[in-house]
Design a protein around this motif. Structure first.
Motif, PDB file in Angstrom:
ATOM      1  N   ILE A  24      51.937  41.615  35.545  1.00  0.00           N
ATOM      2  CA  ILE A  24      50.987  40.711  34.911  1.00  0.00           C
ATOM      3  C   ILE A  24      50.549  41.289  33.567  1.00  0.00           C
ATOM      4  O   ILE A  24      50.614  42.492  33.323  1.00  0.00           O
ATOM      5  CB  ILE A  24      49.753  40.467  35.802  1.00  0.00           C
ATOM      6  CG1 ILE A  24      48.974  41.759  36.046  1.00  0.00           C
ATOM      7  CG2 ILE A  24      50.159  39.831  37.118  1.00  0.00           C
ATOM      8  CD1 ILE A  24      47.640  41.539  36.755  1.00  0.00           C
ATOM      9  N   THR A  25      50.131  40.377  32.694  1.00  0.00           N
ATOM     10  CA  THR A  25      49.676  40.800  31.366  1.00  0.00           C
ATOM     11  C   THR A  25      48.153  40.893  31.358  1.00  0.00           C
ATOM     12  O   THR A  25      47.455  39.925  31.683  1.00  0.00           O
ATOM     13  CB  THR A  25      50.145  39.804  30.293  1.00  0.00           C
ATOM     14  OG1 THR A  25      51.579  39.759  30.297  1.00  0.00           O
ATOM     15  CG2 THR A  25      49.652  40.230  28.916  1.00  0.00           C
ATOM     16  N   ILE A  26      47.651  42.073  31.010  1.00  0.00           N
ATOM     17  CA  ILE A  26      46.214  42.318  30.922  1.00  0.00           C
ATOM     18  C   ILE A  26      45.898  42.720  29.489  1.00  0.00           C
ATOM     19  O   ILE A  26      46.606  43.558  28.882  1.00  0.00           O
ATOM     20  CB  ILE A  26      45.775  43.409  31.903  1.00  0.00           C
ATOM     21  CG1 ILE A  26      45.995  42.926  33.353  1.00  0.00           C
ATOM     22  CG2 ILE A  26      44.321  43.805  31.678  1.00  0.00           C
ATOM     23  CD1 ILE A  26      45.678  43.961  34.403  1.00  0.00           C
ATOM     24  N   GLY A  27      44.848  42.131  28.920  1.00  0.00           N
ATOM     25  CA  GLY A  27      44.486  42.436  27.536  1.00  0.00           C
ATOM     26  C   GLY A  27      43.080  42.996  27.416  1.00  0.00           C
ATOM     27  O   GLY A  27      42.219  42.758  28.265  1.00  0.00           O
ATOM     28  N   ASN A  28      42.896  43.758  26.352  1.00  0.00           N
ATOM     29  CA  ASN A  28      41.561  44.230  25.962  1.00  0.00           C
ATOM     30  C   ASN A  28      41.170  43.393  24.755  1.00  0.00           C
ATOM     31  O   ASN A  28      41.606  43.656  23.620  1.00  0.00           O
ATOM     32  CB  ASN A  28      41.578  45.715  25.637  1.00  0.00           C
ATOM     33  CG  ASN A  28      40.181  46.267  25.381  1.00  0.00           C
ATOM     34  OD1 ASN A  28      39.195  45.542  25.444  1.00  0.00           O
ATOM     35  ND2 ASN A  28      40.113  47.561  25.076  1.00  0.00           N
ATOM     36  N   THR A  29      40.392  42.366  25.005  1.00  0.00           N
ATOM     37  CA  THR A  29      40.103  41.381  23.966  1.00  0.00           C
ATOM     38  C   THR A  29      39.206  41.964  22.871  1.00  0.00           C
ATOM     39  O   THR A  29      38.213  42.648  23.152  1.00  0.00           O
ATOM     40  CB  THR A  29      39.395  40.155  24.587  1.00  0.00           C
ATOM     41  OG1 THR A  29      40.188  39.668  25.652  1.00  0.00           O
ATOM     42  CG2 THR A  29      39.179  39.060  23.562  1.00  0.00           C
ATOM     43  N   ASN A  30      39.554  41.692  21.585  1.00  0.00           N
ATOM     44  CA  ASN A  30      38.761  42.163  20.447  1.00  0.00           C
ATOM     45  C   ASN A  30      37.357  41.564  20.452  1.00  0.00           C
ATOM     46  O   ASN A  30      37.177  40.364  20.702  1.00  0.00           O
ATOM     47  CB  ASN A  30      39.442  41.761  19.136  1.00  0.00           C
ATOM     48  CG  ASN A  30      40.478  42.781  18.707  1.00  0.00           C
ATOM     49  OD1 ASN A  30      40.211  43.984  18.728  1.00  0.00           O
ATOM     50  ND2 ASN A  30      41.657  42.307  18.306  1.00  0.00           N
ATOM     51  N   GLY A  46      44.856  45.117  22.372  1.00  0.00           N
ATOM     52  CA  GLY A  46      46.151  45.424  22.973  1.00  0.00           C
ATOM     53  C   GLY A  46      46.375  44.698  24.298  1.00  0.00           C
ATOM     54  O   GLY A  46      45.445  44.158  24.920  1.00  0.00           O
ATOM     55  N   THR A  47      47.608  44.652  24.718  1.00  0.00           N
ATOM     56  CA  THR A  47      47.981  44.092  26.029  1.00  0.00           C
ATOM     57  C   THR A  47      48.901  45.065  26.746  1.00  0.00           C
ATOM     58  O   THR A  47      49.557  45.903  26.108  1.00  0.00           O
ATOM     59  CB  THR A  47      48.700  42.735  25.898  1.00  0.00           C
ATOM     60  OG1 THR A  47      49.908  42.910  25.139  1.00  0.00           O
ATOM     61  CG2 THR A  47      47.805  41.680  25.261  1.00  0.00           C
ATOM     62  N   SER A  48      48.939  44.929  28.075  1.00  0.00           N
ATOM     63  CA  SER A  48      49.784  45.811  28.884  1.00  0.00           C
ATOM     64  C   SER A  48      50.337  45.051  30.079  1.00  0.00           C
ATOM     65  O   SER A  48      49.663  44.187  30.657  1.00  0.00           O
ATOM     66  CB  SER A  48      48.972  47.017  29.381  1.00  0.00           C
ATOM     67  OG  SER A  48      49.734  47.780  30.318  1.00  0.00           O
ATOM     68  N   ASN A  49      51.592  45.403  30.440  1.00  0.00           N
ATOM     69  CA  ASN A  49      52.234  44.857  31.645  1.00  0.00           C
ATOM     70  C   ASN A  49      52.478  45.952  32.670  1.00  0.00           C
ATOM     71  O   ASN A  49      53.414  45.878  33.472  1.00  0.00           O
ATOM     72  CB  ASN A  49      53.573  44.202  31.277  1.00  0.00           C
ATOM     73  CG  ASN A  49      53.412  43.075  30.289  1.00  0.00           C
ATOM     74  OD1 ASN A  49      53.778  43.198  29.133  1.00  0.00           O
ATOM     75  ND2 ASN A  49      52.830  41.958  30.745  1.00  0.00           N
ATOM     76  N   ALA A  50      51.640  46.968  32.657  1.00  0.00           N
ATOM     77  CA  ALA A  50      51.879  48.133  33.517  1.00  0.00           C
ATOM     78  C   ALA A  50      51.514  47.895  34.974  1.00  0.00           C
ATOM     79  O   ALA A  50      51.874  48.703  35.836  1.00  0.00           O
ATOM     80  CB  ALA A  50      51.104  49.332  32.976  1.00  0.00           C
ATOM     81  N   ILE A  51      50.784  46.829  35.263  1.00  0.00           N
ATOM     82  CA  ILE A  51      50.373  46.557  36.649  1.00  0.00           C
ATOM     83  C   ILE A  51      51.214  45.424  37.216  1.00  0.00           C
ATOM     84  O   ILE A  51      51.394  44.373  36.578  1.00  0.00           O
ATOM     85  CB  ILE A  51      48.870  46.226  36.721  1.00  0.00           C
ATOM     86  CG1 ILE A  51      48.064  47.496  36.410  1.00  0.00           C
ATOM     87  CG2 ILE A  51      48.493  45.665  38.088  1.00  0.00           C
ATOM     88  CD1 ILE A  51      46.572  47.313  36.427  1.00  0.00           C
ATOM     89  N   THR A  52      51.729  45.659  38.428  1.00  0.00           N
ATOM     90  CA  THR A  52      52.579  44.684  39.119  1.00  0.00           C
ATOM     91  C   THR A  52      51.894  44.272  40.420  1.00  0.00           C
ATOM     92  O   THR A  52      51.460  45.119  41.203  1.00  0.00           O
ATOM     93  CB  THR A  52      53.967  45.275  39.435  1.00  0.00           C
ATOM     94  OG1 THR A  52      54.627  45.580  38.204  1.00  0.00           O
ATOM     95  CG2 THR A  52      54.811  44.298  40.234  1.00  0.00           C
ATOM     96  N   LEU A  53      51.822  42.956  40.644  1.00  0.00           N
ATOM     97  CA  LEU A  53      51.250  42.411  41.873  1.00  0.00           C
ATOM     98  C   LEU A  53      52.332  41.692  42.663  1.00  0.00           C
ATOM     99  O   LEU A  53      53.319  41.189  42.097  1.00  0.00           O
ATOM    100  CB  LEU A  53      50.108  41.438  41.550  1.00  0.00           C
ATOM    101  CG  LEU A  53      48.975  41.972  40.666  1.00  0.00           C
ATOM    102  CD1 LEU A  53      47.869  40.933  40.553  1.00  0.00           C
ATOM    103  CD2 LEU A  53      48.426  43.285  41.205  1.00  0.00           C
ATOM    104  N   GLY A  54      52.171  41.636  43.977  1.00  0.00           N
ATOM    105  CA  GLY A  54      53.189  40.984  44.798  1.00  0.00           C
ATOM    106  C   GLY A  54      52.646  40.547  46.135  1.00  0.00           C
ATOM    107  O   GLY A  54      51.459  40.686  46.452  1.00  0.00           O
ATOM    108  N   LEU A  55      53.560  39.958  46.944  1.00  0.00           N
ATOM    109  CA  LEU A  55      53.284  39.576  48.332  1.00  0.00           C
ATOM    110  C   LEU A  55      54.423  40.072  49.191  1.00  0.00           C
ATOM    111  O   LEU A  55      55.601  39.988  48.802  1.00  0.00           O
ATOM    112  CB  LEU A  55      53.175  38.050  48.469  1.00  0.00           C
ATOM    113  CG  LEU A  55      51.841  37.373  48.145  1.00  0.00           C
ATOM    114  CD1 LEU A  55      51.994  35.854  48.252  1.00  0.00           C
ATOM    115  CD2 LEU A  55      50.738  37.847  49.091  1.00  0.00           C
ATOM    116  N   THR A  56      54.098  40.560  50.385  1.00  0.00           N
ATOM    117  CA  THR A  56      55.129  40.999  51.325  1.00  0.00           C
ATOM    118  C   THR A  56      54.990  40.228  52.641  1.00  0.00           C
ATOM    119  O   THR A  56      53.940  39.660  52.941  1.00  0.00           O
ATOM    120  CB  THR A  56      54.998  42.505  51.620  1.00  0.00           C
ATOM    121  OG1 THR A  56      53.723  42.755  52.228  1.00  0.00           O
ATOM    122  CG2 THR A  56      55.120  43.320  50.356  1.00  0.00           C
TER     123      THR A  56
END
Length: 350
Positions: A23-29, A63-73
């Motif tokens: 997912i994309t997470i941002g630190n909004t200005n 900035g934005t980051s895609n370092a976190i991944t979410l899912g379902l099992t």
């Protein structure tokens, strides 16, 4: 200030599968520029089979980051969802120099749709055909059942024949679109090669596939093929042969006893134990003086290769003077049994 999605849709998957997405997470200005701390994000608690991995440290303003991944099992059938709580913090390293400040957490709902694969049941297995004679066309229809639950989230089943081996045959049939809980018992049929007598056996392969529904995009999934053993007994009909030449009684006196035995053979050939016995009986008379010709006796269950020279006698009535130049029919029948034991097929004229 964190910009975190509140819902993500992972798409469609087969039951029991696992889906994940970065997912994309941002630190909004936030104005004024240059006076905003970095953003930390860590995965906290999860529920409903949701998963989370990765972390973000000191994400700069804007900035934005895609370092976190979410899912379902362990996804079940139908609409599925779980939650992941993301812990947020403001990081002063490199900006304010202040200690990290907890910003609380944000729940992200993770959604997916699960579909049951079709589950095939093919019966009967094995197949045992009823007895038949050489050239017979007996077949057995297969029941192709989709054992998956009935409903909008179960894929449909398709089936077609693959390779045969041995003496097994198939009708080349196929079927598709069998919904969960439904079956088809008319499209696919199996048999055996009846070109020769004997205990005929082999196997047919039924190829199976699960097909997407509701435009899920899951396509066609090959299922394990099933091998069905097919067997059946095939019998050769008897073949009668009259070995006695034309009968010539010559000139006889009125009242003289005139008769002659016939010799009859069963000349049919085939696999031992699968060639039917021969029956023989007298039929109608014809020709000049045919009414004076008669037959006595019959032959029952004459085995293949056997000869009977005593069971049937042709007689001429000499009670009055007459010219006899006629015939009497000998009717042959395949007995519907071997060595006197019935095979259930009944007597057949040959």
């Amino acid at each position: 200030q964190a910009n975190v999605p509140t819902n993500i849709n992972l798409g469609n998957v087969h039951v029991g599968g696992t889906l994940s997405q970065a997912i994309t997470i941002g630190n909004t200005n936030i104005a004024p520029a240059g006076f905003q701390e970095g953003l930390d994000v860590a995965v906290g608690g999860t529920s409903g089979g949701a998963t989370g991995s990765g972390s973000i440290t000191n994400l700069a303003a804007g900035g934005t980051s895609n370092a976190i991944t979410l899912g379902l099992t362990g996804i079940g059938a139908g609409n599925q969802s779980g939650q992941v709580h993301l812990n947020l913090a403001s990081n002063g390293t490199g900006t304010s120099g202040l200690t990290t400040l907890n910003l609380g957490s944000q729940a992200v709902t993770v959604n997916a749709v699960g579909y049951n694969l079709a589950q095939a049941g093919v019966t009967p297995a094995p197949v045992t055909l009823a007895n038949q004679r050489v050239g017979g066309t007996a077949t057995q229809a297969l029941t192709i059942a989709n054992l998956a639950p009935n409903g909008a989230f179960s894929e449909t089943l398709s089936a077609s024949f693959g390779a045969d081996n041995g003496n097994a045959t198939n009708n080349g049939g196929s079927v598709s679109g069998i919904a969960g809980g439904a079956s088809n018992n008319s499209s696919l049929a199996v048999g055996v090669n009846t070109s020769a007598a004997g205990a005929r056996t082999g196997a047919v392969t039924v190829n199976l596939a699960s097909n997407e529904v509701n435009g899920s995009g899951l396509g066609t999934t090959a299922l394990a093929p099933q091998s069905i053993t097919v067997s059946g007994n095939v019998y050769q009909v008897a073949a009668g042969q009259l070995n006695t030449a034309s009968l010539n009684f010559g000139t006889v006196q009125v009242g003289q006893s005139v008769s002659q035995l016939l010799s009859i053979s069963n000349i049919a050939t085939g696999a031992a134990g699968f060639v039917e016995d021969l029956n023989a009986r007298f039929g109608a008379t014809s020709g000049t003086g045919g009414n004076l010709i008669s037959g006595t006796g019959q032959i029952v269950n004459l085995a293949a290769g056997g000869t009977n020279a005593s069971g049937m006698t042709v007689n001429v009535n000499t009670g009055s003077a007459a010219t006899v130049n006629g015939a009497i029919a000998i009717n042959f029948f395949s007995a519907g049994g071997v060595n006197g034991v019935s095979n259930g097929l009944g007597e057949l004229g040959v």
